[in-house]
Design an enzyme around this catalytic site. Sequence first.
Site, PDB file in Angstrom:
ATOM      1  N   HIS A 161       0.875  -1.193   0.000  1.00  0.00           N
ATOM      2  CA  HIS A 161       0.000   0.000   0.000  1.00  0.00           C
ATOM      3  C   HIS A 161       0.905   1.233   0.000  1.00  0.00           C
ATOM      4  CE1 HIS A 161      -3.414   2.455   0.670  1.00  0.00           C
ATOM      5  NE2 HIS A 161      -3.727   2.163   1.911  1.00  0.00           N
TER       6      HIS A 161
ATOM      7  N   HIS B 123      -1.693  -2.241  -9.905  1.00  0.00           N
ATOM      8  CA  HIS B 123      -2.644  -1.661  -8.962  1.00  0.00           C
ATOM      9  C   HIS B 123      -3.858  -2.549  -8.869  1.00  0.00           C
ATOM     10  CE1 HIS B 123      -5.181   1.249  -6.919  1.00  0.00           C
ATOM     11  NE2 HIS B 123      -4.058   1.826  -6.557  1.00  0.00           N
TER      12      HIS B 123
ATOM     13  N   ASP C 221       3.155   5.763  -7.128  1.00  0.00           N
ATOM     14  CA  ASP C 221       4.288   5.680  -6.210  1.00  0.00           C
ATOM     15  C   ASP C 221       5.620   5.540  -6.925  1.00  0.00           C
ATOM     16  OD1 ASP C 221       2.875   6.038  -3.924  1.00  0.00           O
ATOM     17  OD2 ASP C 221       2.304   3.937  -3.793  1.00  0.00           O
TER      18      ASP C 221
HETATM   19  N1  CMC Z   1       5.556  -7.179 -10.322  1.00  0.00           N
HETATM   20  C1  CMC Z   1       5.437  -8.377 -10.934  1.00  0.00           C
HETATM   21  N2  CMC Z   1       4.278  -9.049 -11.079  1.00  0.00           N
HETATM   22  C2  CMC Z   1       3.182  -8.481 -10.564  1.00  0.00           C
HETATM   23  C3  CMC Z   1       3.217  -7.225  -9.893  1.00  0.00           C
HETATM   24  C4  CMC Z   1       4.446  -6.569  -9.797  1.00  0.00           C
HETATM   25  N3  CMC Z   1       4.544  -5.375  -9.211  1.00  0.00           N
HETATM   26  N4  CMC Z   1       1.978  -6.906  -9.466  1.00  0.00           N
HETATM   27  C5  CMC Z   1       1.178  -7.917  -9.844  1.00  0.00           C
HETATM   28  N5  CMC Z   1       1.902  -8.874 -10.511  1.00  0.00           N
HETATM   29  C6  CMC Z   1       1.369 -10.076 -11.158  1.00  0.00           C
HETATM   30  C7  CMC Z   1       0.941 -11.135 -10.157  1.00  0.00           C
HETATM   31  O1  CMC Z   1       2.000 -12.024  -9.872  1.00  0.00           O
HETATM   32  C8  CMC Z   1      -0.196 -11.804 -10.895  1.00  0.00           C
HETATM   33  O2  CMC Z   1       0.350 -12.655 -11.874  1.00  0.00           O
HETATM   34  P1  CMC Z   1      -0.454 -14.006 -12.348  1.00  0.00           P
HETATM   35  O3  CMC Z   1      -1.762 -13.546 -12.905  1.00  0.00           O
HETATM   36  O4  CMC Z   1       0.448 -14.638 -13.342  1.00  0.00           O
HETATM   37  O5  CMC Z   1      -0.625 -14.818 -11.092  1.00  0.00           O
HETATM   38  C9  CMC Z   1      -0.885 -10.658 -11.637  1.00  0.00           C
HETATM   39  O6  CMC Z   1       0.164  -9.682 -11.850  1.00  0.00           O
HETATM   40  C10 CMC Z   1      -2.037 -10.024 -10.864  1.00  0.00           C
HETATM   41  O7  CMC Z   1      -1.529  -9.598  -9.602  1.00  0.00           O
HETATM   42  P2  CMC Z   1      -2.328  -9.597  -8.234  1.00  0.00           P
HETATM   43  O8  CMC Z   1      -1.349  -9.783  -7.127  1.00  0.00           O
HETATM   44  O9  CMC Z   1      -3.481 -10.559  -8.332  1.00  0.00           O
HETATM   45  O10 CMC Z   1      -2.899  -8.145  -8.240  1.00  0.00           O
HETATM   46  P3  CMC Z   1      -3.502  -7.406  -6.992  1.00  0.00           P
HETATM   47  O11 CMC Z   1      -4.565  -6.525  -7.530  1.00  0.00           O
HETATM   48  O12 CMC Z   1      -3.882  -8.348  -5.910  1.00  0.00           O
HETATM   49  O13 CMC Z   1      -2.247  -6.551  -6.451  1.00  0.00           O
HETATM   50  C11 CMC Z   1      -0.765  -4.783  -6.006  1.00  0.00           C
HETATM   51  C12 CMC Z   1      -2.088  -5.201  -6.658  1.00  0.00           C
HETATM   52  C13 CMC Z   1      -0.633  -3.256  -6.089  1.00  0.00           C
HETATM   53  C14 CMC Z   1      -0.744  -5.192  -4.520  1.00  0.00           C
HETATM   54  C15 CMC Z   1       0.398  -5.467  -6.767  1.00  0.00           C
HETATM   55  O14 CMC Z   1       0.358  -5.095  -8.129  1.00  0.00           O
HETATM   56  C16 CMC Z   1       1.745  -5.106  -6.155  1.00  0.00           C
HETATM   57  O15 CMC Z   1       2.156  -5.724  -5.182  1.00  0.00           O
HETATM   58  N6  CMC Z   1       2.478  -4.086  -6.731  1.00  0.00           N
HETATM   59  C17 CMC Z   1       3.713  -3.640  -6.189  1.00  0.00           C
HETATM   60  C18 CMC Z   1       3.468  -2.772  -4.961  1.00  0.00           C
HETATM   61  C19 CMC Z   1       2.973  -1.391  -5.313  1.00  0.00           C
HETATM   62  O16 CMC Z   1       3.515  -0.713  -6.172  1.00  0.00           O
HETATM   63  N7  CMC Z   1       1.926  -0.945  -4.591  1.00  0.00           N
HETATM   64  C20 CMC Z   1       1.410   0.401  -4.690  1.00  0.00           C
HETATM   65  C21 CMC Z   1       0.030   0.487  -5.219  1.00  0.00           C
HETATM   66  S1  CMC Z   1      -0.355   2.210  -5.603  1.00  0.00           S
HETATM   67  C22 CMC Z   1      -0.540   2.948  -4.075  1.00  0.00           C
HETATM   68  C23 CMC Z   1      -1.857   2.741  -3.459  1.00  0.00           C
HETATM   69  O17 CMC Z   1      -2.880   3.140  -4.061  1.00  0.00           O
HETATM   70  O18 CMC Z   1      -1.891   2.185  -2.314  1.00  0.00           O
END
Ligand code: CMC
Length: 429
Positions: free
Chosen positions: A265, A306, A364
């Site tokens: 987050h 995201h 971010d």
């Molecule tokens: N790097 C590599 N792979 C990724 C990433 C990433 N940053 N984010 C998601 N994926 C992949 C994930 O492994 C999955 O792959 P598959 O479909 O093959 O299993 C797919 O993309 C979907 O990911 P998810 O984890 O189901 O997506 P989510 O909606 O649950 O997670 C997130 C969203 C923001 C937690 C995640 O993208 C992440 O951890 N990003 C890095 C941390 C980050 O930058 N966070 C800030 C968000 S913006 C600030 C805010 O609004 O809070």
Amino acid sequence: MADKKAQLIIEGAAPVELPILTGTVGPDVIDVRSLTATGRFTFDPGFMSTASCESKITYIDGDNGILLHRGYPIEQLAEKSDYLETCYLLLNGELPTAEQKAQFVSTVKNHTMVHEQLKTFFNGFRRDAHPMAVMCGVVGALSAFYHDSLDINNPQHREISAIRLVAKMPTLAAMVYKYSMGQPMMYPRNDLTYAENFLHMMFNTPCEIKPISPVLANAMDKIFILHADHEQNASTSTVRLAGSSGANPFACIAAGIAALWGPAHGGANEAVLTMLDEIGDVSNIDKYIAKAKDKNDPFKLMGFGHRVYKNRDPRATVMKQTCDEVLKELGITNDPQLKLAMRLEEIALTDPYFIERSLYPNVDFYSGIILKAIGIPTSMFTVIFALARTVGWISHWKEMLSSPYKIGRPRQLYTGYESRDITKLEDRK
Ligand code: CMC
């Protein structure tokens, strides 16, 4: 609002009719509140399919990269408004008139100082404590100082607490930084704008007061606007949940700060810089991209992806432009870490893995680069996010308390033991 209905067919039981609620924009929502009468619950870990409340504050269309505060697009607020005006809008529902704005700015400025005794709290922390740890503590401690405004059922008390929080967060954030540096804490200056005052308290010292660069103050103000609210994210939901028990606003915001701290987050902007440090050099990028794609490797590209924006993060577009302005103002063109960041951005925007999963740079990614360029240490990044998001948290808290609400109490799918008897200690294996 509820003229359509959904029917839930449960094997061996009578069908259940569920109203479908329609908002002003956005998808319809199936109202499952009556389901509990059937003895069943819905199961939705991570709240992927659940609206936890009704709100009029912020609307996000993740597929089309739209973010509206009270109906106004974030791009317009970033271009034509400023942070305190955005605060007024979030808190009150409308943009202020010139007179209302002058009054609001003046009221906020009248509350920028914190109680002198609050300073003593800092001494209880090690100087190398993470600034977010100190923020959780000192913001929570505000509840011990403002007894005069803790009646959550009194709208005037709620109002004054909201103003106090918006006004005091920059002061507290800068105090946290100064404490970590071993420098004297700076008092706020009410002749400066909100963003200028923050930079003044961060970077000036009693022996040297330097003028604040308008480009950097403008960038800071944009960072504040872009982080001001984001509907029911983890920290805002935490604030609402804590508030639903009747907890006081300062305690609720401290809970929000704790939830924001996590790297998935608010901690992501700090994690971006830590990741760039870890990658180290452009020559290592391929190795880290491979790690990010590897299902068995926990490494993720921080600052990409995201939960809601599956096309583009509209905040990132504004932030990228501000990032270019700041780097130009500071004459940073050859920074190796920046080159690394730009190369990562390029790869993520062209690599099929990232394109297929809609993993675009988020706000971010760029805010981390700007904050670093301004000279703010990475450990302070999430504190700045918390400072800016406080108005969103408190707006949601106020909205919840302004109409009937229930304590937040999710249920669970229990998969543990059925009832069993305790055996004597000597008989246990
Ligand atoms: N790097 C590599 N792979 C990724 C990433 C990433 N940053 N984010 C998601 N994926 C992949 C994930 O492994 C999955 O792959 P598959 O479909 O093959 O299993 C797919 O993309 C979907 O990911 P998810 O984890 O189901 O997506 P989510 O909606 O649950 O997670 C997130 C969203 C923001 C937690 C995640 O993208 C992440 O951890 N990003 C890095 C941390 C980050 O930058 N966070 C800030 C968000 S913006 C600030 C805010 O609004 O809070």
